[in-house]
Design an enzyme around this catalytic site. Sequence first.
Site, PDB file in Angstrom:
ATOM      1  N   ARG A 122      21.454  -6.860 -34.963  1.00  0.00           N
ATOM      2  CA  ARG A 122      20.730  -6.139 -33.880  1.00  0.00           C
ATOM      3  C   ARG A 122      20.693  -4.628 -34.137  1.00  0.00           C
ATOM      4  O   ARG A 122      20.657  -3.835 -33.188  1.00  0.00           O
ATOM      5  CB  ARG A 122      21.346  -6.369 -32.490  1.00  0.00           C
ATOM      6  CG  ARG A 122      21.549  -7.797 -32.110  1.00  0.00           C
ATOM      7  CD  ARG A 122      20.240  -8.519 -31.783  1.00  0.00           C
ATOM      8  NE  ARG A 122      20.560  -9.863 -31.378  1.00  0.00           N
ATOM      9  CZ  ARG A 122      20.702 -10.892 -32.237  1.00  0.00           C
ATOM     10  NH1 ARG A 122      20.503 -10.719 -33.522  1.00  0.00           N
ATOM     11  NH2 ARG A 122      21.016 -12.085 -31.780  1.00  0.00           N
ATOM     12  N   SER A 166      20.609  -9.637 -22.455  1.00  0.00           N
ATOM     13  CA  SER A 166      22.037  -9.280 -22.488  1.00  0.00           C
ATOM     14  C   SER A 166      22.183  -7.809 -22.138  1.00  0.00           C
ATOM     15  O   SER A 166      21.677  -6.944 -22.847  1.00  0.00           O
ATOM     16  CB  SER A 166      22.615  -9.515 -23.885  1.00  0.00           C
ATOM     17  OG  SER A 166      22.425 -10.849 -24.237  1.00  0.00           O
ATOM     18  N   GLU A 183      24.018  -2.547 -23.698  1.00  0.00           N
ATOM     19  CA  GLU A 183      23.223  -2.794 -24.899  1.00  0.00           C
ATOM     20  C   GLU A 183      21.806  -2.250 -24.662  1.00  0.00           C
ATOM     21  O   GLU A 183      21.123  -1.834 -25.582  1.00  0.00           O
ATOM     22  CB  GLU A 183      23.231  -4.321 -25.101  1.00  0.00           C
ATOM     23  CG  GLU A 183      22.037  -4.943 -25.735  1.00  0.00           C
ATOM     24  CD  GLU A 183      22.290  -5.181 -27.208  1.00  0.00           C
ATOM     25  OE1 GLU A 183      23.217  -5.906 -27.527  1.00  0.00           O
ATOM     26  OE2 GLU A 183      21.529  -4.625 -28.010  1.00  0.00           O
TER      27      GLU A 183
HETATM   28  C1  LIG Z   1      15.192 -12.584 -20.921  1.00  0.00           C
HETATM   29  C2  LIG Z   1      15.471 -11.797 -22.173  1.00  0.00           C
HETATM   30  C3  LIG Z   1      15.995 -12.440 -23.286  1.00  0.00           C
HETATM   31  C4  LIG Z   1      16.242 -11.726 -24.470  1.00  0.00           C
HETATM   32  N1  LIG Z   1      16.735 -12.408 -25.551  1.00  0.00           N
HETATM   33  C5  LIG Z   1      16.939 -11.756 -26.720  1.00  0.00           C
HETATM   34  C6  LIG Z   1      17.391 -12.466 -27.881  1.00  0.00           C
HETATM   35  O1  LIG Z   1      17.605 -13.675 -27.857  1.00  0.00           O
HETATM   36  N2  LIG Z   1      17.577 -11.753 -29.021  1.00  0.00           N
HETATM   37  C7  LIG Z   1      17.325 -10.410 -29.102  1.00  0.00           C
HETATM   38  O2  LIG Z   1      17.490  -9.842 -30.184  1.00  0.00           O
HETATM   39  N3  LIG Z   1      16.882  -9.729 -28.026  1.00  0.00           N
HETATM   40  C8  LIG Z   1      16.681 -10.356 -26.841  1.00  0.00           C
HETATM   41  N4  LIG Z   1      16.252  -9.666 -25.723  1.00  0.00           N
HETATM   42  C9  LIG Z   1      16.036  -8.212 -25.824  1.00  0.00           C
HETATM   43  C10 LIG Z   1      14.576  -7.815 -26.136  1.00  0.00           C
HETATM   44  O3  LIG Z   1      13.742  -8.923 -26.097  1.00  0.00           O
HETATM   45  C11 LIG Z   1      14.472  -7.140 -27.516  1.00  0.00           C
HETATM   46  O4  LIG Z   1      15.317  -6.016 -27.593  1.00  0.00           O
HETATM   47  C12 LIG Z   1      13.037  -6.746 -27.843  1.00  0.00           C
HETATM   48  O5  LIG Z   1      12.916  -6.351 -29.195  1.00  0.00           O
HETATM   49  C13 LIG Z   1      12.534  -5.609 -26.968  1.00  0.00           C
HETATM   50  O6  LIG Z   1      11.152  -5.469 -27.184  1.00  0.00           O
HETATM   51  P1  LIG Z   1      10.275  -4.510 -26.301  1.00  0.00           P
HETATM   52  O7  LIG Z   1       8.914  -4.484 -26.908  1.00  0.00           O
HETATM   53  O8  LIG Z   1      10.367  -4.889 -24.898  1.00  0.00           O
HETATM   54  O9  LIG Z   1      10.988  -3.109 -26.604  1.00  0.00           O
HETATM   55  P2  LIG Z   1      11.486  -1.942 -25.652  1.00  0.00           P
HETATM   56  O10 LIG Z   1      12.637  -2.398 -24.830  1.00  0.00           O
HETATM   57  O11 LIG Z   1      10.346  -1.323 -24.952  1.00  0.00           O
HETATM   58  O12 LIG Z   1      12.009  -0.934 -26.788  1.00  0.00           O
HETATM   59  C14 LIG Z   1      13.087  -1.304 -27.631  1.00  0.00           C
HETATM   60  C15 LIG Z   1      13.284  -0.198 -28.688  1.00  0.00           C
HETATM   61  O13 LIG Z   1      12.188  -0.219 -29.606  1.00  0.00           O
HETATM   62  C16 LIG Z   1      11.590   1.086 -29.684  1.00  0.00           C
HETATM   63  N5  LIG Z   1      10.131   0.873 -29.858  1.00  0.00           N
HETATM   64  C17 LIG Z   1       9.365  -0.017 -29.181  1.00  0.00           C
HETATM   65  N6  LIG Z   1       8.086   0.040 -29.626  1.00  0.00           N
HETATM   66  C18 LIG Z   1       8.045   1.008 -30.592  1.00  0.00           C
HETATM   67  C19 LIG Z   1       7.013   1.555 -31.409  1.00  0.00           C
HETATM   68  N7  LIG Z   1       5.761   1.111 -31.327  1.00  0.00           N
HETATM   69  N8  LIG Z   1       7.334   2.546 -32.271  1.00  0.00           N
HETATM   70  C20 LIG Z   1       8.608   3.007 -32.359  1.00  0.00           C
HETATM   71  N9  LIG Z   1       9.641   2.509 -31.629  1.00  0.00           N
HETATM   72  C21 LIG Z   1       9.364   1.533 -30.751  1.00  0.00           C
HETATM   73  C22 LIG Z   1      11.944   1.756 -28.370  1.00  0.00           C
HETATM   74  O14 LIG Z   1      11.922   3.169 -28.497  1.00  0.00           O
HETATM   75  C23 LIG Z   1      13.346   1.213 -28.131  1.00  0.00           C
HETATM   76  O15 LIG Z   1      14.288   1.950 -28.871  1.00  0.00           O
HETATM   77  C24 LIG Z   1      15.979 -10.348 -24.530  1.00  0.00           C
HETATM   78  C25 LIG Z   1      15.432  -9.689 -23.401  1.00  0.00           C
HETATM   79  C26 LIG Z   1      15.177 -10.413 -22.243  1.00  0.00           C
HETATM   80  C27 LIG Z   1      14.571  -9.710 -21.073  1.00  0.00           C
END
Ligand SMILES: Cc1cc2nc3c(=O)[nH]c(=O)nc-3n(C[C@H](O)[C@H](O)[C@H](O)COP(=O)(O)OP(=O)(O)OC[C@H]3O[C@@H](n4cnc5c(N)ncnc54)[C@H](O)[C@@H]3O)c2cc1C
Length: 333
Positions: free
Chosen positions: A159, A233, A329
Site C-alpha cells: 500500500r 480501513s 490510514e
Molecule cells: C469500502 C472501501 C473498501 C476499500 N477496500 C480497499 C482494498 O481492499 N484495498 C485497498 O488497497 N484499498 C481499499 N480502499 C481504499 C481506496 O479504495 C483506495 O485507497 C483507492 O485507491 C482510492 O482511490 P480514490 O480514487 O478514491 O483516491 P483518493 O482517496 O481521492 O486519493 C488517494 C490518493 O491518490 C492521490 N491521487 C488521486 N488521483 C490522483 C491523480 N490523478 N494524480 C495524482 N495523485 C492522485 C491523492 O492525492 C491521494 O493521495 C477501500 C475504500 C473503501 C471506501
Amino acid sequence: MRKEQNYNLKQHNTFGIDARCAQFVEYSNEAEAQEVAAMLRSSSLPFIIIGGGSNLLLTRDYEGIVVHSACKGVEREGVCLTCGSGEVFDDVVAQSIAMGLYGAENLSLIPGDVGASAVQNIGAYGAEAKDLICRIRAVEIATGKVCEIEKEACDYGYRQSRFKHEWKNRFLIVSVTYAFSETFHPLLDYGNIRAELEKEGIAMPTALQLRRTIIRIREAKLPDPKVLGNAGSFFMNPIVAREVYQKLAAQYEGMPHYDIDDDHVKIPAGWMIDQCGWKGKSMGRAGVHDKQALVLVNRGGATGEEVVALCRQIQADVKAKFGIDIYPEVNVI
Ligand SMILES: Cc1cc2nc3c(=O)[nH]c(=O)nc-3n(C[C@H](O)[C@H](O)[C@H](O)COP(=O)(O)OP(=O)(O)OC[C@H]3O[C@@H](n4cnc5c(N)ncnc54)[C@H](O)[C@@H]3O)c2cc1C
C-alpha cells in the site's frame, strides 16, 4: 479545464462529508493538466489532488484548490491497457476480463479511480496494483513537463509508493498503463475465496466467476459507501517490537498477529478496536461498522469533526488497553 468556486465536495468523498472547497479544478487531458499545473504554480493557495475521494476524510471546508482528474479512455495495445486517470478502477477490471485479459480479478470492487491505484498500490486477496502497472504518464506540477514514470521508479511496497511520500503533490497523473496476461492464473488461496467457490460448487472458476465471488465476499463484509459513508480501513495496522507483542499475547490469548521479521510483528488494529468494545458502536453520527471494526462509518449527516472525535476516542482507548498507538490510514484534510 473545468473550474468551480466555493464547490461542494459531498459527491467527491465516499464518507459523504458535506464540505466545500474554495476552488475546484478538473483536467480532462494532458494539455489541461498542464494548464492546471500552471495555475497551481501561480496561485498562493494550497492544493490537494483527489480521485474518487475513497481514502479521504474532510474535516472542514478546504480553503484551497481541489484538483480532480476527469481523464477518460481505455486504449489497448497487445496485452496492455492505457487508462485515463479518471476512469473508475473497477470498470477497468471488468473491461479487462471482457477482453480476455487477466490478472486484475482479485482487485474487483476496490473503490476509486485509476490515478489513485498507482499512488496507493491498492491491493486485495493476494493481488496488488503494482503487479499490473508498467508505467504512469503524469504532468510535473513544478515544470509542466510530461513525464513517463516507469514502475521501477515508484518504489512500490505494501500500500505504499513514492507518490505517497517524496512525490506527494508533485505530479498530476494523466494515465496508467497496466500489463495483463492472456492466460488466466487464478489466485484462490487468499481469505475465504476457495470456501465461497466451493459453496457454489465451483472448483476451477473462470475469471468472471472469480470476479463475481470476490464482489460477493466484499459486499458481505464491507459497507457500500453509497449506502453508508466510509473510507474503507480507517486505521493502519501497527507494527510493534516482538517483545511488546509477546507481553500482550501472554495477556490476550489468541491475539492475532503477522510476523514482519525477527524483531517486528504486525497487530490488526481492527481486532484491538473490537476488544475495546467499539464494533457496531456510535459516537454522535459517526460509528464503527458492525462487521469490521477497522471501518469507521458516517451513520448519516456526520461532520468530519465527528469522525475525528470518534477516531481520537478509539486511539485513546486502544492506547489505554494495549499501550499501542494507532494512526489513520486515510488522508485527513
Ligand atoms: C469500502 C472501501 C473498501 C476499500 N477496500 C480497499 C482494498 O481492499 N484495498 C485497498 O488497497 N484499498 C481499499 N480502499 C481504499 C481506496 O479504495 C483506495 O485507497 C483507492 O485507491 C482510492 O482511490 P480514490 O480514487 O478514491 O483516491 P483518493 O482517496 O481521492 O486519493 C488517494 C490518493 O491518490 C492521490 N491521487 C488521486 N488521483 C490522483 C491523480 N490523478 N494524480 C495524482 N495523485 C492522485 C491523492 O492525492 C491521494 O493521495 C477501500 C475504500 C473503501 C471506501
